[in-house]
Design a protein around this motif. Structure first.
Motif, mmCIF file in Angstrom:
data_model
loop_
_atom_site.group_PDB
_atom_site.id
_atom_site.type_symbol
_atom_site.label_atom_id
_atom_site.label_comp_id
_atom_site.label_asym_id
_atom_site.label_seq_id
_atom_site.Cartn_x
_atom_site.Cartn_y
_atom_site.Cartn_z
ATOM 1 N N GLY A 182 0.825 -1.208 0.000
ATOM 2 C CA GLY A 182 0.000 0.000 0.000
ATOM 3 C C GLY A 182 0.853 1.248 0.000
ATOM 4 O O GLY A 182 0.649 2.161 -0.804
ATOM 5 N N PHE A 183 1.840 1.257 0.897
ATOM 6 C CA PHE A 183 2.727 2.418 0.969
ATOM 7 C C PHE A 183 3.475 2.605 -0.345
ATOM 8 O O PHE A 183 3.575 3.714 -0.862
ATOM 9 N N PHE A 184 4.001 1.493 -0.878
ATOM 10 C CA PHE A 184 4.809 1.608 -2.085
ATOM 11 C C PHE A 184 3.975 2.086 -3.271
ATOM 12 O O PHE A 184 4.429 2.929 -4.054
ATOM 13 N N VAL A 185 2.770 1.542 -3.419
ATOM 14 C CA VAL A 185 1.966 1.919 -4.582
ATOM 15 C C VAL A 185 1.566 3.388 -4.504
ATOM 16 O O VAL A 185 1.681 4.127 -5.490
ATOM 17 N N LEU A 186 1.142 3.846 -3.331
ATOM 18 C CA LEU A 186 0.773 5.256 -3.229
ATOM 19 C C LEU A 186 1.996 6.145 -3.458
ATOM 20 O O LEU A 186 1.931 7.139 -4.201
ATOM 21 N N GLY A 187 3.125 5.755 -2.856
ATOM 22 C CA GLY A 187 4.360 6.499 -3.077
ATOM 23 C C GLY A 187 4.700 6.525 -4.559
ATOM 24 O O GLY A 187 5.114 7.558 -5.093
ATOM 25 N N GLY A 188 4.490 5.393 -5.223
ATOM 26 C CA GLY A 188 4.781 5.304 -6.650
ATOM 27 C C GLY A 188 3.902 6.244 -7.458
ATOM 28 O O GLY A 188 4.379 6.959 -8.347
ATOM 29 N N TRP A 189 2.621 6.289 -7.134
ATOM 30 C CA TRP A 189 1.718 7.206 -7.847
ATOM 31 C C TRP A 189 2.158 8.647 -7.652
ATOM 32 O O TRP A 189 2.172 9.442 -8.584
ATOM 33 N N LEU A 190 2.510 8.989 -6.408
ATOM 34 C CA LEU A 190 2.931 10.368 -6.149
ATOM 35 C C LEU A 190 4.177 10.708 -6.953
ATOM 36 O O LEU A 190 4.290 11.793 -7.531
ATOM 37 N N LEU A 191 5.113 9.741 -6.994
ATOM 38 C CA LEU A 191 6.320 9.953 -7.779
ATOM 39 C C LEU A 191 5.977 10.179 -9.237
ATOM 40 O O LEU A 191 6.509 11.082 -9.878
ATOM 41 N N PHE A 192 5.072 9.330 -9.734
ATOM 42 C CA PHE A 192 4.681 9.435 -11.129
ATOM 43 C C PHE A 192 4.128 10.818 -11.428
ATOM 44 O O PHE A 192 4.491 11.461 -12.407
ATOM 45 N N PHE A 193 3.239 11.310 -10.541
ATOM 46 C CA PHE A 193 2.622 12.609 -10.811
ATOM 47 C C PHE A 193 3.648 13.728 -10.739
ATOM 48 O O PHE A 193 3.600 14.671 -11.529
ATOM 49 N N SER A 194 4.573 13.631 -9.788
ATOM 50 C CA SER A 194 5.531 14.731 -9.697
ATOM 51 C C SER A 194 6.481 14.697 -10.894
ATOM 52 O O SER A 194 6.879 15.739 -11.407
ATOM 53 N N TRP A 195 6.802 13.480 -11.363
ATOM 54 C CA TRP A 195 7.639 13.363 -12.551
ATOM 55 C C TRP A 195 6.921 13.956 -13.767
ATOM 56 O O TRP A 195 7.502 14.695 -14.562
ATOM 57 N N TRP A 196 5.627 13.669 -13.843
ATOM 58 C CA TRP A 196 4.818 14.132 -14.958
ATOM 59 C C TRP A 196 4.710 15.648 -14.961
ATOM 60 O O TRP A 196 4.888 16.314 -15.983
ATOM 61 N N ALA A 197 4.434 16.184 -13.764
ATOM 62 C CA ALA A 197 4.304 17.631 -13.646
ATOM 63 C C ALA A 197 5.604 18.308 -14.063
ATOM 64 O O ALA A 197 5.604 19.325 -14.770
ATOM 65 N N ARG A 198 6.708 17.705 -13.635
ATOM 66 C CA ARG A 198 7.999 18.300 -13.959
ATOM 67 C C ARG A 198 8.250 18.267 -15.465
ATOM 68 O O ARG A 198 8.757 19.213 -16.045
ATOM 69 N N ARG A 199 7.883 17.155 -16.083
ATOM 70 C CA ARG A 199 8.102 17.026 -17.510
ATOM 71 C C ARG A 199 7.308 18.083 -18.278
ATOM 72 O O ARG A 199 7.787 18.709 -19.203
ATOM 73 N N LYS A 200 6.037 18.255 -17.799
ATOM 74 C CA LYS A 200 5.174 19.225 -18.463
ATOM 75 C C LYS A 200 5.777 20.616 -18.344
ATOM 76 O O LYS A 200 5.851 21.370 -19.308
#
Lengths: 215, 255, 192, 381
Positions: A182-200
């Motif tokens: 649970g912790f890893f998946v939520l952490g992973g989603w947050l990472l994904f979104f911050s990576w995405w935001a940065r790319r944009k």
């Protein structure tokens, strides 16, 4: 014209800009505990939706009556009421689901999203916008829960909504349905979104031509 | 809380401190006159509305919830006693009495052991089902087992609740070899009917030699052991009370 | 089955740690675990509130089930907890002003800590008796404190390392919590 | 006043001219004999496992360094050590794709997350191991006996499972080889679930054959002694771990000899020696103060024995080390030597953060991290 824009704004605020799961990171406890499968996640989301909308409505209707000193107590009592109601409704609909979610339905009471919305929004707005905002918020919450629940179910059991995806020989990643998952998946989603935001951000900066590129 | 501060010599302002203290549980409001009547009125109103909502919800879902619970219990019992078609809930009291359980709110229930008598289509006793629990790998494993008076053995088990590791511990639901242990697991009482003749126990995989032993699942020894312990403990407590009174249960009582 | 108080204590402290295995009390866990100096007092205050709330809930449950008013359980628990927090606040203010000042800002936060309500709800659902409830709430509080202190210890160290920007913030805390939760899995089955 | 009064001490001061690379390289050298013996024990599957896991670690490290996520260089050998250690802790017949997952997780989650070499809080190899232990509990518990005939020509079938697919069960394969399914249990699992205790010579060298054991403890001790003698590793931590484990086990053995195994069995079964010598001594994740090392080691030893005896799993070294890793900054803080001039009082002052509400929710973007007080007086460059 303006009014519709406002209402649309109220509605979408919770879904994306202020998504309670991925942006505000609220209501973590029930979110991580029940999202071992997509069905559980959806039920939990819908229960939260019910409580959030009803309590926002009631709080907003009573906003002129409640003195400032007792407002938190009032809100908590109202929320607890609707949680009790939803608790009984789920029991009446499906006992299996009720047992899967366990005490976490009752723990919706202390979900910070609900009290937060009552305090920050419903107590200052008339019932209709308050409820629309609540619906948007809960949809955002449902999306978040579903994102978590589906990843955990797909990897953890190889199924989605109980339907097998990869055939019977798939090796389930048991960790995904265990607490660390649970912790890893939520952490992973947050990472994904911050990576995405940065790319944009970076592509935008690249387009305007004034971006000094360094990570 | 409101103890008067001693008269101060000098110019230390003590008063504001007492004021802050006296504001009480409301939190940090300005020390003005509190709208006590308004507060009480609002709280009363809120409580009244909430009370009405809760009671309405409770009443309107009561039947559905009760029906759901009954169906769930019946399903669990039917699973462990395949011949059953109706059930009745009983309490085995410490005095040795067996009482039909009525209503949900028995406060004296703690002393009695809950069990279900299952009857076949003709109203004859098909078996008795009871719950047992023991500590498994992750958390308590709760099981329901069916007891057949005819062979004095356990004829089936079902899992009520567990949180065992998926893929290992939850084999106790799926592993055919393991479930075959419970086709006729011996739980005979000793001659005085005071305790089980043999302790029900899980032994390591492939080492079962006696009818009261459970062949554990390889790799899931702890969960298998928990099942054995749950059956043993529950049977140990229930059967000495139940077996002498079985006659009273033979026919389905009209309730 | 009858668990001894010791088993319950060890179990809630380690194997079924409130935070790391049951996901209760995550908001303060992520929020207050930045520094050891604040993590420990917060843990102790929560433990104390848990104890008070658990005992109140135990008595209240007896009362409610005596009058067959189980449907009022949730609403009365939450009121009891809010009052318990208030009570703790007032008692501390009177008898230990220094501690009150140190904890002042955290105390109200405990009201919305789902671990406290969770303790009360779980002990009712599991039908614990008085001693068991006592063990459950102290074990839960100690487990919460342990998780908080370990997390703070790690996060304090991470301030000195160059964590990638991308991971900074909540994502890092969640990953850390995940690894801690992974390490606590070794205790599974303890106290059995 | 001839004695030196001032002893300035802070984070690791290595007096000799040793670079990180030198130390890491020697650790790799010392691991090679262990790996060789491991391959001799289990044959081609073990070789493939070591290669795949190490390659996964190196590839992940390379990717993350090149994208700028993580500091460090590939040539510092640290990823090689992680890979080798990780492979040694996995069963020889562990499916190769799961080994690759373990390697990726070890570097990404155990190391890059914290900023790369020197910053990791947890031992990367153990993070990877714990992850796959939780993810694939069945596969990781299936050991095979060592010194099987034909081990150099034939893979253990579970090794070659297709990615994301379930491996073949080892039990059938063993049955085809006319071996009891129980031969696949480690000595610890045998003791825990069946009450069978292995002999001393089997544990020490595993040369007597047909035992499902990990790498040979005697060899590990030898290689560890080399590292300790060359001062590439602090001897205090392994000694503290083994000492405290032996002591705890001995006390329990003295209380009830029928229920608890003897301390010798406790020390030389499972991965305790490997963990004590190679995993717990990771410099980034263990305390630097001598007193802290003793406390840290004692904690690991105690936790290992407690988990082995009382919890559901047969092995506990990994979890003990991970928990001690988490506690190690705390241990370090408590065992810090008193700075000169501060006196040996309890109430000595430390650099501290002011208690302010903005501190509670540091996650919020608007909140600022309070500065450490003593940093203000630092001379500016």
């Amino acid at each position: 014209m303006n009014a519709t824009v406002d209402i649309w704004d109220e509605f979408t605020e919770g879904i994306w800009r202020q998504n309670p799961v991925f942006v505000m990171v609220l209501g973590l406890c029930p979110m991580l505990a029940v999202t071992v499968s997509a069905v559980n996640a959806l039920t939990m989301g819908l229960a939260t939706l019910f409580v959030l909308v009803c309590s926002s409505g009631l709080v907003s209707m009573m906003r002129k009556l409640v003195p400032k000193e007792v407002r938190i107590a009032t809100y908590i009592v109202i929320i607890a009421t609707f949680v009790t109601v939803v608790d009984y409704i789920i029991q009446a609909v499906s006992l299996a689901l009720y047992e899967a979610l366990g005490a976490f339905i009752q723990l919706i009471v202390v979900n910070c999203i609900i009290l937060g919305r009552a305090e920050a929004h419903a107590s200052k707005n008339p019932p209709i916008p308050a409820m629309i905002n609540a619906v948007g918020m809960s949809i955002g919450f449902v999306i978040g829960l579903f994102a978590l629940g589906s990843v955990r179910e797909i990897l953890g059991a190889g199924t989605l909504f109980g339907v097998s995806l990869f055939g019977s020989n798939f090796q389930p990643w048991v960790i995904m349905v265990l607490p660390p998952g649970g912790f890893f998946v939520l952490g992973g989603w947050l990472l994904f979104f911050s990576w995405w935001a940065r790319r944009k951000q970076r592509t935008q900066a690249g387009r305007t031509g004034e971006g000094t590129q360094h990570a | 809380m409101t103890s008067a501060s001693p008269p101060t010599q000098g110019s230390i302002p003590v008063r504001p401190v007492t004021v802050v203290r006296a504001t009480g549980p409301g939190g940090a409001q300005p020390p003005q006159k509190l709208p006590t009547a308004g507060m009480i009125r609002t709280l009363g109103l809120v409580s009244a509305i909430c009370g009405v909502i809760i009671v309405a919800a409770y009443q309107s879902t009561y039947d559905a919830v009760a029906a759901n619970k009954r169906i769930a219990t019946e399903r669990a019992v039917f699973k462990v006693i395949p011949a059953a078609s109706s059930i009745a809930e009983y309490l085995a009291l410490p005095s040795g009495e067996v009482a039909l359980k009525v209503g949900a709110g028995e406060t004296a229930a703690s002393a009695g052991i809950r069990f279900f008598a299952a009857y076949d289509a003709h109203g004859q006793l098909a078996g008795v089902a009871a719950e047992g629990a023991a500590k498994g790998y992750a958390d308590t494993v709760r099981i329901m087992f069916g007891y057949s008076p005819a062979c004095q053995c356990v004829v089936g088990i079902g899992v009520v609740a567990m949180r065992e590791t998926p893929g290992i511990g939850d084999k106790i639901i799926t592993d055919r070899e393991f479930l075959a242990n419970f086709n006729a697991l011996d739980v005979k009482l000793n001659a005085e009917l005071s305790a089980l003749a043999n302790e029900v126990k899980a032994v390591k995989h492939g080492a079962k030699t006696q009818a009261w032993q459970i062949d554990a699942i390889a790799g899931a020894t702890i969960t298998s052991r928990a099942v054995g312990k749950a059956i043993n403990d529950a049977a140990q407590a229930l059967l000495p009370r139940l077996v002498p009174r079985l006659d009273a249960l033979q026919q389905r009582s009209k309730s | 089955m009858h668990e001894t108080a010791f088993q319950i204590f060890v179990n809630t402290l380690l194997a079924n740690n409130l935070v790391l295995a049951m996901f209760l009390g995550l908001c303060p866990f992520l929020g207050v675990s930045g520094r050891l100096e604040t993590a420990f007092p917060m843990g102790m205050a929560t433990t104390f509130v848990m104890l008070v709330a658990s005992l109140c809930a135990f008595g209240l449950n007896l009362l409610l089930s005596y009058f067959h008013l189980e449907f009022l359980r949730l609403i009365s628990y939450i009121v009891i907890i809010a009052s318990a927090v208030q009570l703790v606040e007032m008692v501390l203010k009177k008898y230990s002003p220094s501690l009150f000042r140190a904890l002042g800002i955290y105390l109200p936060l405990i009201t919305t800590n789902c671990a406290v309500l969770g303790i009360a709800l779980f002990q009712t659902a599991r039908e614990y008796d008085f001693i068991q409830s006592l063990a459950f709430s102290t074990g839960g509080g100690a487990g919460f404190t342990l998780a908080l202190v370990l997390m703070a210890s790690v996060r304090e160290r991470l301030q000195l390392s160059n964590v990638p920007d991308l991971v900074q913030g909540t994502a890092l805390s969640l990953m850390l919590a995940g690894i801690l939760s992974l390490s606590f899995m070794g205790f599974a089955g303890l106290g059995g | 006043m001839t004695q030196p009064l001032i002893e300035i001490r802070s984070a690791p001061h290595v007096k000799a001219a040793k670079s990180v690379e030198t130390i890491m390289r020697h650790v790799v050298y010392s691991l090679l004999p262990i790996c060789a013996f491991y391959i001799f024990q289990y044959g081609i599957s073990a070789l493939a496992s070591i290669l795949v896991v190490t390659a996964a670690c190196l590839l992940t490290e390379r990717t993350l360094i090149s994208t700028g996520t993580q500091a460090g260089r590939l040539s510092d050998f640290s990823a090689v050590i992680t890979g080798l250690l990780l492979a040694l802790t996995l069963p020889p017949g562990f499916p190769l794709w799961m080994g690759a997952v373990a390697g990726i997780v070890a570097i990404a989650l155990g190391k890059a997350l914290f900023g790369g070499i020197g910053f990791n809080v947890f031992n990367p190899a153990l993070v990877g191991r714990a992850f796959v232990q939780a993810a694939f509990p069945t596969a990781i518990a299936s050991y095979t006996p060592s010194f099987l005939a034909g081990r150099f020509t034939e893979f253990i079938p579970s090794s070659l499972a297709l990615p994301l697919m379930m491996p073949a069960t080892a039990a059938d394969w063993l049955k085809a080889k006319n071996l009891d399914a129980l031969a696949g249990a480690t000595p610890l699992a045998k003791w825990k679930f069946d009450g069978v205790m292995a002999n001393a010579d089997e544990l020490l060298t595993s040369l007597s054959g047909n035992m499902a054991v990990g790498p040979a403890p005697a060899l590990i001790l030898l290689c560890g002694a080399y590292l300790a003698l060359r001062r590439f590793m602090d001897w205090r931590i392994p000694v503290a771990i083994l000492g405290s484990a032996a002591l705890t086990a001995w006390v329990l053995f003295a209380i009830d000899a029928t229920r608890y195994p003897n301390p010798f069995f406790m020390l030389f079964s499972g991965g305790l020696i490997l963990g004590a010598v190679y995993m717990a001594t990771d410099m980034a994740t263990s305390p630097v103060t001598p007193k802290g090392m003793w406390v840290y080691g004692a904690l690991i030893g105690l936790l290992t024995v407690v988990i082995r005896y009382y919890s559901g799993l047969p092995e506990g070294v990994m979890y003990a080390i991970l928990i001690a890793n988490a506690a190690s900054p705390l241990i370090e803080k408590v065992t810090q030597p008193t700075p000169f001039g501060r006196g040996a009082g309890i109430g000595r002052k430390r650099a501290s953060y002011p208690l302010n509400p903005g501190y509670i929710s540091r996650e919020e973007a608007s909140a600022v991290t309070p500065k450490k007080r003593f940093l203000h007086r630092k001379p500016k460059k």
